[in-house]
Motif scaffolding. Structure first.
Motif, PDB file in Angstrom:
ATOM      1  N   GLN A 149       0.836  -1.194   0.000  1.00  0.00           N
ATOM      2  CA  GLN A 149       0.000   0.000   0.000  1.00  0.00           C
ATOM      3  C   GLN A 149       0.876   1.250   0.000  1.00  0.00           C
ATOM      4  OE1 GLN A 149      -2.651  -0.565   3.410  1.00  0.00           O
ATOM      5  NE2 GLN A 149      -4.196  -1.355   2.007  1.00  0.00           N
ATOM      6  N   LEU A 150       0.243   2.374  -0.368  1.00  0.00           N
ATOM      7  CA  LEU A 150       0.893   3.686  -0.336  1.00  0.00           C
ATOM      8  C   LEU A 150       0.429   4.403   0.928  1.00  0.00           C
ATOM      9  CD1 LEU A 150       2.553   6.007  -1.545  1.00  0.00           C
ATOM     10  CD2 LEU A 150       0.548   6.601  -2.943  1.00  0.00           C
ATOM     11  N   TYR A 151       1.359   4.642   1.829  1.00  0.00           N
ATOM     12  CA  TYR A 151       1.073   5.295   3.108  1.00  0.00           C
ATOM     13  C   TYR A 151       1.560   6.739   3.049  1.00  0.00           C
ATOM     14  CZ  TYR A 151       0.680   0.545   5.028  1.00  0.00           C
ATOM     15  OH  TYR A 151       0.310  -0.756   5.283  1.00  0.00           O
ATOM     16  N   PHE A 152       0.788   7.628   3.643  1.00  0.00           N
ATOM     17  CA  PHE A 152       1.244   9.006   3.808  1.00  0.00           C
ATOM     18  C   PHE A 152       1.133   9.366   5.281  1.00  0.00           C
ATOM     19  CE2 PHE A 152       0.362  13.779   3.097  1.00  0.00           C
ATOM     20  CZ  PHE A 152       1.704  14.094   3.237  1.00  0.00           C
ATOM     21  N   TYR A 153       2.295   9.515   5.903  1.00  0.00           N
ATOM     22  CA  TYR A 153       2.394   9.949   7.295  1.00  0.00           C
ATOM     23  C   TYR A 153       2.689  11.441   7.255  1.00  0.00           C
ATOM     24  CZ  TYR A 153       2.866   4.993   8.384  1.00  0.00           C
ATOM     25  OH  TYR A 153       2.648   3.644   8.504  1.00  0.00           O
ATOM     26  N   TYR A 154       1.761  12.240   7.742  1.00  0.00           N
ATOM     27  CA  TYR A 154       1.920  13.684   7.648  1.00  0.00           C
ATOM     28  C   TYR A 154       1.759  14.319   9.022  1.00  0.00           C
ATOM     29  CZ  TYR A 154      -3.161  13.809   7.954  1.00  0.00           C
ATOM     30  OH  TYR A 154      -4.450  13.653   8.383  1.00  0.00           O
ATOM     31  N   GLY A 155       2.311  15.510   9.147  1.00  0.00           N
ATOM     32  CA  GLY A 155       2.186  16.253  10.388  1.00  0.00           C
ATOM     33  C   GLY A 155       2.919  17.572  10.271  1.00  0.00           C
ATOM     34  N   ALA A 156       2.771  18.375  11.296  1.00  0.00           N
ATOM     35  CA  ALA A 156       3.470  19.653  11.362  1.00  0.00           C
ATOM     36  C   ALA A 156       4.947  19.401  11.687  1.00  0.00           C
ATOM     37  CB  ALA A 156       2.830  20.539  12.428  1.00  0.00           C
ATOM     38  N   MET A 157       5.718  20.468  11.653  1.00  0.00           N
ATOM     39  CA  MET A 157       7.125  20.376  12.060  1.00  0.00           C
ATOM     40  C   MET A 157       7.180  19.798  13.479  1.00  0.00           C
ATOM     41  SD  MET A 157       8.973  21.910   9.568  1.00  0.00           S
ATOM     42  CE  MET A 157      10.484  22.471  10.299  1.00  0.00           C
ATOM     43  N   ASN A 158       8.232  19.061  13.767  1.00  0.00           N
ATOM     44  CA  ASN A 158       8.482  18.481  15.093  1.00  0.00           C
ATOM     45  C   ASN A 158       7.510  17.373  15.479  1.00  0.00           C
ATOM     46  OD1 ASN A 158      10.722  20.181  15.663  1.00  0.00           O
ATOM     47  ND2 ASN A 158       9.309  21.821  16.191  1.00  0.00           N
ATOM     48  N   ALA A 159       6.849  16.758  14.506  1.00  0.00           N
ATOM     49  CA  ALA A 159       5.942  15.656  14.810  1.00  0.00           C
ATOM     50  C   ALA A 159       6.664  14.311  14.844  1.00  0.00           C
ATOM     51  CB  ALA A 159       4.804  15.618  13.784  1.00  0.00           C
ATOM     52  N   GLY A 160       7.931  14.289  14.477  1.00  0.00           N
ATOM     53  CA  GLY A 160       8.696  13.048  14.519  1.00  0.00           C
ATOM     54  C   GLY A 160       8.625  12.234  13.235  1.00  0.00           C
ATOM     55  N   LYS A 161       8.372  12.901  12.118  1.00  0.00           N
ATOM     56  CA  LYS A 161       8.227  12.189  10.845  1.00  0.00           C
ATOM     57  C   LYS A 161       9.518  11.463  10.448  1.00  0.00           C
ATOM     58  CE  LYS A 161       6.934  16.012   8.921  1.00  0.00           C
ATOM     59  NZ  LYS A 161       6.936  16.817  10.158  1.00  0.00           N
ATOM     60  N   SER A 162      10.645  12.145  10.476  1.00  0.00           N
ATOM     61  CA  SER A 162      11.910  11.512  10.082  1.00  0.00           C
ATOM     62  C   SER A 162      12.308  10.422  11.072  1.00  0.00           C
ATOM     63  CB  SER A 162      13.016  12.558   9.972  1.00  0.00           C
ATOM     64  OG  SER A 162      12.709  13.490   8.962  1.00  0.00           O
TER      65      SER A 162
ATOM     66  N   PRO B  45       5.575  -1.917  -0.817  1.00  0.00           N
ATOM     67  CA  PRO B  45       4.953  -0.851  -0.021  1.00  0.00           C
ATOM     68  C   PRO B  45       5.797   0.415  -0.050  1.00  0.00           C
ATOM     69  CG  PRO B  45       5.807  -2.588   1.418  1.00  0.00           C
ATOM     70  CD  PRO B  45       6.017  -3.044   0.000  1.00  0.00           C
ATOM     71  N   VAL B  46       5.103   1.558  -0.060  1.00  0.00           N
ATOM     72  CA  VAL B  46       5.760   2.863  -0.036  1.00  0.00           C
ATOM     73  C   VAL B  46       5.238   3.628   1.168  1.00  0.00           C
ATOM     74  CG1 VAL B  46       6.070   5.083  -1.206  1.00  0.00           C
ATOM     75  CG2 VAL B  46       6.080   2.948  -2.536  1.00  0.00           C
ATOM     76  N   LEU B  47       6.172   4.088   2.009  1.00  0.00           N
ATOM     77  CA  LEU B  47       5.844   4.887   3.183  1.00  0.00           C
ATOM     78  C   LEU B  47       6.405   6.278   2.958  1.00  0.00           C
ATOM     79  CD1 LEU B  47       5.927   1.830   4.032  1.00  0.00           C
ATOM     80  CD2 LEU B  47       6.478   2.635   6.325  1.00  0.00           C
ATOM     81  N   ALA B  48       5.524   7.253   2.775  1.00  0.00           N
ATOM     82  CA  ALA B  48       5.936   8.638   2.517  1.00  0.00           C
ATOM     83  C   ALA B  48       5.652   9.477   3.749  1.00  0.00           C
ATOM     84  CB  ALA B  48       5.190   9.184   1.308  1.00  0.00           C
ATOM     85  N   TYR B  49       6.602  10.331   4.109  1.00  0.00           N
ATOM     86  CA  TYR B  49       6.503  11.168   5.308  1.00  0.00           C
ATOM     87  C   TYR B  49       6.709  12.621   4.916  1.00  0.00           C
ATOM     88  CZ  TYR B  49       7.243   6.756   7.770  1.00  0.00           C
ATOM     89  OH  TYR B  49       7.125   5.474   8.238  1.00  0.00           O
ATOM     90  N   GLY B  50       5.822  13.503   5.353  1.00  0.00           N
ATOM     91  CA  GLY B  50       6.011  14.898   5.003  1.00  0.00           C
ATOM     92  C   GLY B  50       5.020  15.830   5.653  1.00  0.00           C
ATOM     93  N   LEU B  51       5.213  17.098   5.363  1.00  0.00           N
ATOM     94  CA  LEU B  51       4.299  18.137   5.825  1.00  0.00           C
ATOM     95  C   LEU B  51       3.037  18.101   4.981  1.00  0.00           C
ATOM     96  CD1 LEU B  51       6.832  21.108   6.068  1.00  0.00           C
ATOM     97  CD2 LEU B  51       5.973  19.704   7.956  1.00  0.00           C
ATOM     98  N   ARG B  52       1.928  18.426   5.578  1.00  0.00           N
ATOM     99  CA  ARG B  52       0.679  18.535   4.827  1.00  0.00           C
ATOM    100  C   ARG B  52       0.595  19.904   4.181  1.00  0.00           C
ATOM    101  NH1 ARG B  52      -5.059  19.113   7.638  1.00  0.00           N
ATOM    102  NH2 ARG B  52      -3.659  20.317   8.900  1.00  0.00           N
ATOM    103  N   THR B  53       0.852  20.966   4.971  1.00  0.00           N
ATOM    104  CA  THR B  53       0.683  22.327   4.481  1.00  0.00           C
ATOM    105  C   THR B  53       1.938  23.170   4.690  1.00  0.00           C
ATOM    106  OG1 THR B  53      -0.250  23.062   6.591  1.00  0.00           O
ATOM    107  CG2 THR B  53      -1.811  22.328   4.900  1.00  0.00           C
ATOM    108  N   ASP B  54       1.996  24.269   3.943  1.00  0.00           N
ATOM    109  CA  ASP B  54       3.116  25.190   4.037  1.00  0.00           C
ATOM    110  C   ASP B  54       2.852  26.246   5.116  1.00  0.00           C
ATOM    111  OD1 ASP B  54       1.390  27.115   2.943  1.00  0.00           O
ATOM    112  OD2 ASP B  54       2.330  27.084   0.977  1.00  0.00           O
ATOM    113  N   PHE B  55       3.701  27.262   5.160  1.00  0.00           N
ATOM    114  CA  PHE B  55       3.612  28.301   6.196  1.00  0.00           C
ATOM    115  C   PHE B  55       2.407  29.215   6.025  1.00  0.00           C
ATOM    116  CE2 PHE B  55       5.452  30.652   2.807  1.00  0.00           C
ATOM    117  CZ  PHE B  55       5.251  31.997   3.056  1.00  0.00           C
ATOM    118  N   GLN B  56       1.711  29.113   4.894  1.00  0.00           N
ATOM    119  CA  GLN B  56       0.499  29.899   4.673  1.00  0.00           C
ATOM    120  C   GLN B  56      -0.765  29.037   4.802  1.00  0.00           C
ATOM    121  OE1 GLN B  56       1.544  31.563   0.790  1.00  0.00           O
ATOM    122  NE2 GLN B  56       1.891  33.546   1.770  1.00  0.00           N
TER     123      GLN B  56
END
Length: 188
Positions: free
Chosen positions: A3-16, A106-117
């Motif tokens: 499956q394709l997973y998207f783990y998202y969160g704000a800065m400092n959420a522990g994504k990396s 399987p692909v696990l992608a980690y990143g921010l959902r939104t930008d600074f705006q």
């Protein structure tokens, strides 16, 4: 089933950190992982994923010209993990979906959902649209509420309201805040 997973969160959420732990878990079981990170973000060094708690690993780098399906298909691993997934293009997200659907990896992608705006990044928008599993990783605002927004700040800690969508930085440039404090800072 892959499956394709998207783990998202704000800065400092522990994504990396979470990505590096997932890779470790696969490797501990004798499986091969393929790690990717954005060429534009070299805070941990070129071709390195680094977490704020000190974990690091080498990774392949992707730029807008990288064909991720082709790169993975050349030597398919047991799992693909992508850091800074917000910097993927919509087409690259579709390539990762093809890795899942055609190569059964399987692909696990980690990143921010939104930008600074508060606007979606193109890669995040596509991952939200086509991802099989969407998982929010939690960060905490200074008030104790769940932080969902990334507030860009200047050297004095004041909110920055305009500028390029991408400006690489850490705690010196961004603060994870709840929607209320984002709105107050952005309006102020």
């Amino acid at each position: 089933m892959a499956q394709l997973y998207f783990y998202y969160g704000a800065m400092n959420a522990g994504k990396s950190t979470t990505l590096l732990q997932a890779s470790f878990n696969y490797r501990e079981r004798g499986m091969k992982t393929m790690l990717w990170t954005a060429a534009v973000d070299d805070r941990a060094g070129a071709g390195r994923i680094g977490s704020r708690i000190g974990l690091e690993a080498e990774a392949h780098v992707f730029s807008p010209a990288t064909d991720l399906f082709e790169a993975v298909a050349a030597n398919p691993p047991d799992c693909v993990l992508v850091d800074e997934a917000q910097f993927l293009s919509a087409g690259q997200v579709d390539q990762l979906a093809a890795v899942v659907d055609r190569l059964h990896v399987p692909v696990l992608a980690y990143g921010l959902r939104t930008d600074f705006q508060g606007r979606l990044f193109p890669g995040s928008e596509r991952l939200l649209a086509v991802g099989d599993k969407l998982v929010e990783l939690k960060a905490v605002c200074f008030c104790g509420r769940k932080a969902t927004m990334n507030l860009r700040v200047d050297s004095s800690g004041r909110a920055v309201r305009e500028g390029a969508q991408t400006e690489i930085g850490g705690n010196d440039r961004y603060v994870a805040v709840c929607r209320r404090h984002f709105s107050e800072a952005f309006a102020g």
